[in-house]
Design an enzyme around this catalytic site. Sequence first.
Site, PDB file in Angstrom:
ATOM      1  N   ARG A 161       0.837  -1.202   0.000  1.00 32.22           N
ATOM      2  CA  ARG A 161       0.000   0.000   0.000  1.00 32.22           C
ATOM      3  C   ARG A 161       0.872   1.253   0.000  1.00 32.22           C
ATOM      4  O   ARG A 161       0.538   2.249  -0.657  1.00 32.22           O
ATOM      5  CB  ARG A 161      -0.943  -0.003   1.200  1.00 32.22           C
ATOM      6  CG  ARG A 161      -1.954   1.134   1.170  1.00 32.22           C
ATOM      7  CD  ARG A 161      -3.034   0.967   2.216  1.00 32.22           C
ATOM      8  NE  ARG A 161      -2.517   1.063   3.575  1.00 32.22           N
ATOM      9  CZ  ARG A 161      -3.275   0.965   4.663  1.00 32.22           C
ATOM     10  NH1 ARG A 161      -4.579   0.748   4.547  1.00 32.22           N
ATOM     11  NH2 ARG A 161      -2.744   1.065   5.863  1.00 32.22           N
ATOM     12  N   LYS A 263      -2.657   6.679   1.599  1.00 30.71           N
ATOM     13  CA  LYS A 263      -2.524   7.097   3.001  1.00 30.71           C
ATOM     14  C   LYS A 263      -1.571   8.289   3.129  1.00 30.71           C
ATOM     15  O   LYS A 263      -0.565   8.244   3.836  1.00 30.71           O
ATOM     16  CB  LYS A 263      -2.062   5.911   3.851  1.00 30.71           C
ATOM     17  CG  LYS A 263      -2.512   5.981   5.301  1.00 30.71           C
ATOM     18  CD  LYS A 263      -2.303   4.646   5.995  1.00 30.71           C
ATOM     19  CE  LYS A 263      -2.619   4.706   7.477  1.00 30.71           C
ATOM     20  NZ  LYS A 263      -4.045   4.980   7.738  1.00 30.71           N
ATOM     21  N   GLU A 299     -16.163   6.909   4.508  1.00 25.22           N
ATOM     22  CA  GLU A 299     -15.519   6.291   5.662  1.00 25.22           C
ATOM     23  C   GLU A 299     -15.545   7.231   6.845  1.00 25.22           C
ATOM     24  O   GLU A 299     -15.898   8.409   6.722  1.00 25.22           O
ATOM     25  CB  GLU A 299     -14.090   5.875   5.346  1.00 25.22           C
ATOM     26  CG  GLU A 299     -13.155   7.001   4.938  1.00 25.22           C
ATOM     27  CD  GLU A 299     -11.748   6.494   4.646  1.00 25.22           C
ATOM     28  OE1 GLU A 299     -10.939   6.451   5.574  1.00 25.22           O
ATOM     29  OE2 GLU A 299     -11.469   6.155   3.479  1.00 25.22           O
TER      30      GLU A 299
END
Length: 417
Positions: A161, A263, A299
Amino acid sequence: MDTTAVFGTLQPNFLLSPSRNASSLLSIPSSSDPSLPISSYPFSLSLKLRNRTPLSNALQAVSPFRPHAIVSDTYSETEELADVDWDNLGFSYVPTDYMYIMKCANGGSFSSGELQRFGNIELSPSAGVLNYGQGLFEGLKAYRKDDGSILLFRPEENAMRMQIGAERMCMPSPTVEQFVEAVKTTVLANKRWIPPPGKGSLYIRPLLMGSGAVLGLAPAPEYTFLIYVSPVGNYFKEGVAPINLVIEHELHRATPGGTGGVKTIGNYAAVLKAQSVAKAKGYSDVLYLDCVHKKYLEEVSSCNIFVVKNNVIFTPAIKGTILPGITRKSIVDVARSQGFQVEERLVAVDELLDADEVFCTGTAVVVSPVGSITYMGKRVSYVDGGFGPVAEQLYSVLTRLQMGLIEDKMNWTVELN
């Protein structure tokens, strides 16, 4: 800690090179005051050659400490936990012993890294991360088993990721192998900070940032990969009690084509205003909607959302504005292995308000039941005082797997001895 004096007094500004044998470290004692520089402390190291590496390899692994150090082939079995109130451990920053640092130039690749005494780092005021937000972070955990061994949970997923995020942010990134080895090295060096079984976990925070100086808008000329760790308990103050969320319909966390799906550090600064207002009103956190239609779930500030209706589980599909959580991915797989139907798709607010159960997932929270949702002044309650049956079942399976209490048929855990 009772240690074997192997190296004597360390020289100031030492660096421990995490070579391929660095993972054989059993423990690295530290001063009781981690805020002082390492040069303030005369202390010794105790080595345990876990894999019975040859003495020549051990010498090579530790030679940066002192040019003529003599390494004993004996080692101490003694290991003491840090002086922490493990029964009252929250999710807050606790300084530990060591951090890991690795650097590379723009256009290059990361090579070797090193453990350093945990402390402040030096950055140019013109660093890319400070001026243009060119930075990413990851989060994962280490758990202590009853037999003393340590488990990591899917570290290679975090590594991959980070690579995806680095590509989006025009940064080089460590290879999967480099990332995982750096995590292992950092965890073992801070082993005494891993909570006893059932008392919490060691939170691992890898950072990737543009550390080189840049004035005009451009990728930084140098990058730093850094890992630090902290022992943690529950993320929400409610613990595993149900949390109360409020839906934000004016401010948005991410936009199509933006960086919501990676992220990057900027994603989290963007939620602070709505989150602060919500907490001031007594809510635990904020649930965000899509910015186009303003009716589909995205989210929570730092975790993914799941909705349960008639034993079918729904969760918003990953389409660029939602972070692909590793705990989210794991819960989807666990749920399907337990016989649940899981649908990854658009989930409207109306479905949420009509749900049987709602829960959140994330590295920090693992699985957190939602007790209520408030939308446009209307409050809908789901659970009174605990988990719903679906969330409880999934939480039990996942946490027992993470802590090594059940057989890992998924091959998700990595054991450190």
